[in-house]
Design an enzyme around this catalytic site. Structure first.
Site, PDB file in Angstrom:
ATOM      1  N   LYS A  60      -5.940   8.736  -3.037  1.00 28.19           N
ATOM      2  CA  LYS A  60      -6.757   7.868  -2.200  1.00 28.19           C
ATOM      3  C   LYS A  60      -7.326   8.648  -1.007  1.00 28.19           C
ATOM      4  O   LYS A  60      -8.513   8.662  -0.788  1.00 28.19           O
ATOM      5  CB  LYS A  60      -5.950   6.665  -1.692  1.00 28.19           C
ATOM      6  CG  LYS A  60      -5.146   5.922  -2.756  1.00 28.19           C
ATOM      7  CD  LYS A  60      -5.994   4.943  -3.551  1.00 28.19           C
ATOM      8  CE  LYS A  60      -5.322   4.429  -4.824  1.00 28.19           C
ATOM      9  NZ  LYS A  60      -4.015   3.830  -4.693  1.00 28.19           N
TER      10      LYS A  60
ATOM     11  N   TRP B   2       0.726  -4.047  -4.954  1.00 31.73           N
ATOM     12  CA  TRP B   2       1.584  -2.851  -4.936  1.00 31.73           C
ATOM     13  C   TRP B   2       2.925  -3.167  -4.310  1.00 31.73           C
ATOM     14  O   TRP B   2       3.975  -2.725  -4.792  1.00 31.73           O
ATOM     15  CB  TRP B   2       0.887  -1.698  -4.197  1.00 31.73           C
ATOM     16  CG  TRP B   2      -0.381  -1.280  -4.870  1.00 31.73           C
ATOM     17  CD1 TRP B   2      -1.643  -1.367  -4.367  1.00 31.73           C
ATOM     18  CD2 TRP B   2      -0.525  -0.729  -6.197  1.00 31.73           C
ATOM     19  NE1 TRP B   2      -2.547  -0.901  -5.292  1.00 31.73           N
ATOM     20  CE2 TRP B   2      -1.898  -0.505  -6.406  1.00 31.73           C
ATOM     21  CE3 TRP B   2       0.375  -0.398  -7.199  1.00 31.73           C
ATOM     22  CZ2 TRP B   2      -2.401   0.029  -7.605  1.00 31.73           C
ATOM     23  CZ3 TRP B   2      -0.111   0.129  -8.393  1.00 31.73           C
ATOM     24  CH2 TRP B   2      -1.487   0.337  -8.585  1.00 31.73           C
TER      25      TRP B   2
ATOM     26  N   ASP C  48       4.932   2.666   1.994  1.00 26.04           N
ATOM     27  CA  ASP C  48       3.919   3.142   1.042  1.00 26.04           C
ATOM     28  C   ASP C  48       2.631   3.308   1.839  1.00 26.04           C
ATOM     29  O   ASP C  48       2.040   2.336   2.292  1.00 26.04           O
ATOM     30  CB  ASP C  48       3.762   2.096  -0.073  1.00 26.04           C
ATOM     31  CG  ASP C  48       2.666   2.458  -1.081  1.00 26.04           C
ATOM     32  OD1 ASP C  48       1.942   3.448  -0.860  1.00 26.04           O
ATOM     33  OD2 ASP C  48       2.545   1.730  -2.090  1.00 26.04           O
TER      34      ASP C  48
HETATM   35  C1  LIG Z   1      -3.024   3.119  -5.677  1.00 29.50           C
HETATM   36  C2  LIG Z   1      -1.812   2.631  -4.995  1.00 29.50           C
HETATM   37  C3  LIG Z   1      -0.536   2.717  -5.589  1.00 29.50           C
HETATM   38  C4  LIG Z   1      -0.326   3.263  -6.983  1.00 29.50           C
HETATM   39  O1  LIG Z   1      -0.445   4.621  -6.970  1.00 29.50           O
HETATM   40  P1  LIG Z   1      -0.200   5.505  -8.288  1.00 29.50           P
HETATM   41  O2  LIG Z   1      -0.161   6.887  -7.723  1.00 29.50           O
HETATM   42  O3  LIG Z   1      -1.337   5.256  -9.210  1.00 29.50           O
HETATM   43  O4  LIG Z   1       1.097   5.093  -8.880  1.00 29.50           O
HETATM   44  C5  LIG Z   1       0.551   2.279  -4.864  1.00 29.50           C
HETATM   45  N1  LIG Z   1       0.415   1.767  -3.630  1.00 29.50           N
HETATM   46  C6  LIG Z   1      -0.780   1.662  -3.030  1.00 29.50           C
HETATM   47  C7  LIG Z   1      -0.878   1.097  -1.655  1.00 29.50           C
HETATM   48  C8  LIG Z   1      -1.929   2.079  -3.694  1.00 29.50           C
HETATM   49  O5  LIG Z   1      -3.136   1.982  -3.099  1.00 29.50           O
END
Ligand SMILES: *Cc1c(COP(=O)(O)O)cnc(C)c1O
Length: 355
Positions: free
Chosen positions: A190, A99, A166
C-alpha cells in the site's frame, strides 16, 4: 495522456523507486547479475536488509528494545501469527472494518476475544472512540487505517496493555510514537513497496511469553533472532522498500509525508463537500488521509458508471470504490502528487458542470 494512479493496493510508488528497483533487477550493484539471481546470503545483499532496518528505525524514530523484521504471507498471515505469539488467555480487538474483522476471527482460534467496540452498525463509516480497554487482556489489536471504508485512527492510543496495530495502509504517512505500541505490522503493497513482503516492528520483551508451542516459522522470535534471514526473504520487495525509504528520507521524512497527505486530503475533501453531485462516506472526524471514499448523492446515483468512465477517460486510474462501500475511492498514498488530486478535482468539477 498522463495517468494518475489512485489504486488502493498494490498502488502508486515514486517513479525513481520503480526505476532503481528495475535497474537492480537488470544489474545489481554493477555485479553483472540480477538482484533476482544472487543469494540472499551474498555479502552484497545483507547491507540491503541492514539499511532497510536502519531506515525504519530512523524514519519512525523507533526506540531501543524493538526489532524490525521482514516476512512473507502478507498482513493476513499476521492475523494468525499475532494470537499464536501473544494470546495466552484473552485478547481485545477494535472492529473497524473487513481487515479488523478478519484479524479478530483468527484470534478466536486461540482464546477468548473481547470486542472493545465496533462500527459495524454504520457500515464502518467511523472509528469508535472512548471504549474501555480490558486491563486483563494480553493485547489490544487495532487497524489504524481502514483502506476499504476510508476511515483512520491517527492518534497513538494510551493503553494499559500492549497495542498491536495493522498499519498496512498508513505506515510512513505520518510520525507515530512507536513506544506506545507492542507491535506494528503491515503488508508492503500500500505505502511501502511492491507486494511480497510484510513488515513487523515488535517490542522484544513481548516475545517468548506464551505457554503454547509455536511452529518455527510462525514464531516471531525465530525471525528476530535470525534478522529476517531464517529462510529466503522476499529480496526484490525488500530492495524496493529500501529505495522507497530513501525517497521518503530525501523528501523530508514522515513529517513531510504527513504534510503532503494533509494537503492532498484537504483539497479533495473540500471538493467532495462542495460539489453538488458527491458526498463523502466516512464521518468527518474519522476521515482517512490515505483512502478518500465518496459516492454520488442519492438523486444522482444513476450517474455512477458515467462518472467512472469520464474520470478514466481523463487519466484517473483505480477510482472505483470497493464493493462494500460502492461509489469511488481515491487512494492517496505517499507517492500521489498534489497535482494528481487537483486533476481528479478538475474531473469532478467538469462532470458537475455537465449535469
Ligand atoms: C490490504 C490490507 C490487508 C491485507 O494485506 P495482505 O498483505 O494482502 O494480506 C490487511 N490490512 C489492511 C489494513 C489492508 O489495507
Amino acid at each position: 495522456m498522463k495517468k494518475y494512479n489512485f489504486n488502493a493496493g498494490p498502488s502508486i510508488l515514486p517513479r525513481e523507486v520503480i526505476e532503481a528497483t528495475a535497474q537492480a533487477c537488470l544489474d545489481f550493484n554493477g555485479s553483472g547479475l540480477s538482484l533476482m539471481e544472487i543469494s540472499h546470503r551474498a555479502k552484497d545483499f545483507q547491507p540491503v536488509v541492514d539499511e532497510t532496518v536502519a531506515l525504519f528505525k530512523e524514519l519512525l524514530n523507533i526506540p531501543e528494545g524493538y526489532s524490525v523484521i521482514f516476512l512473507g504471507g502478507g498482513a493476513s498471515l499476521e492475523f494468525c501469527m499475532i494470537p499464536y505469539n501473544f494470546l495466552e488467555k484473552k485478547a481485545a480487538y477494535l472492529n473497524t472494518g473487513v481487515w479488523a474483522t478478519k484479524a479478530e476471527k483468527e484470534a478466536k482460534l486461540f482464546g477468548e476475544v473481547v470486542e472493545v467496540a465496533s462500527s459495524k452498525d454504520k457500515n464502518f463509516t467511523y472509528v469508535p472512540k472512548n471504549f474501555d480497554i480490558p486491563a486483563d487482556a494480553d493485547y489490544l489489536h487495532i487497524t489504524t487505517n481502514n483502506t476499504i471504508y476510508g476511515t483512520e485512527l491517527r492518534e497513538d492510543l494510551d493503553s494499559p496493555i500492549p497495542v498491536i496495530a495493522d498499519m498496512s495502509s498508513d505506515i510512513f504517512s505520518r510520525p507515530i510514537d512507536v513506544s506506545k505500541y507492542g507491535m506494528i505490522y503491515g503488508g508492503a503493497q500500500k505505502n511501502l513497496s511492491m507486494a511480497g513482503v510484510t513488515f513487523v516492528i515488535v517490542k522484544d520483551e513481548l516475545l517468548g511469553k506464551v505457554s503454547r508451542q509455536i511452529p518455527t516459522m510462525l514464531n516471531y522470535k525465530t525471525h528476530v533472532d535470525k534478522g529476517s534471514m531464517v529462510n529466503t526473504p522476499p529480496v526484490v520487495p525488500i530492495y524496493c522498500a529500501l529505495q522507497n525509504l530513501k525517497w521518503i528520507k530525501a523528501q523530508g521524512g514522515v513529517e513531510a509525508m504527513a504534510k503532503r497527505a494533509q494537503e492532498r486530503a484537504d483539497i479533495l475533501y473540500a471538493e467532495i463537500d462542495r460539489n453538488k453531485l458527491f458526498v463523502g462516506t466516512a464521518e468527518k472526524d474519522s476521515r482517512s488521509l490515505m483512502n478518500i471514499t465518496f459516492v454520488l448523492k442519492e438523486e444522482y446515483k444513476d450517474l455512477e458508471a458515467e462518472f467512472l468512465a469520464f474520470a478514466t477517460s481523463k487519466g484517473m486510474v483505480g477510482v472505483k470504490g470497493h464493493r462494500d462501500v460502492g461509489g469511488f475511492r481515491a487512494s492517496c498514498y505517499n507517492a500521489m502528487s498534489v497535482e494528481g488530486v487537483k486533476a481528479l478535482v478538475a474531473c469532478m468539477q467538469e462532470f458537475e458542470a455537465a449535469h
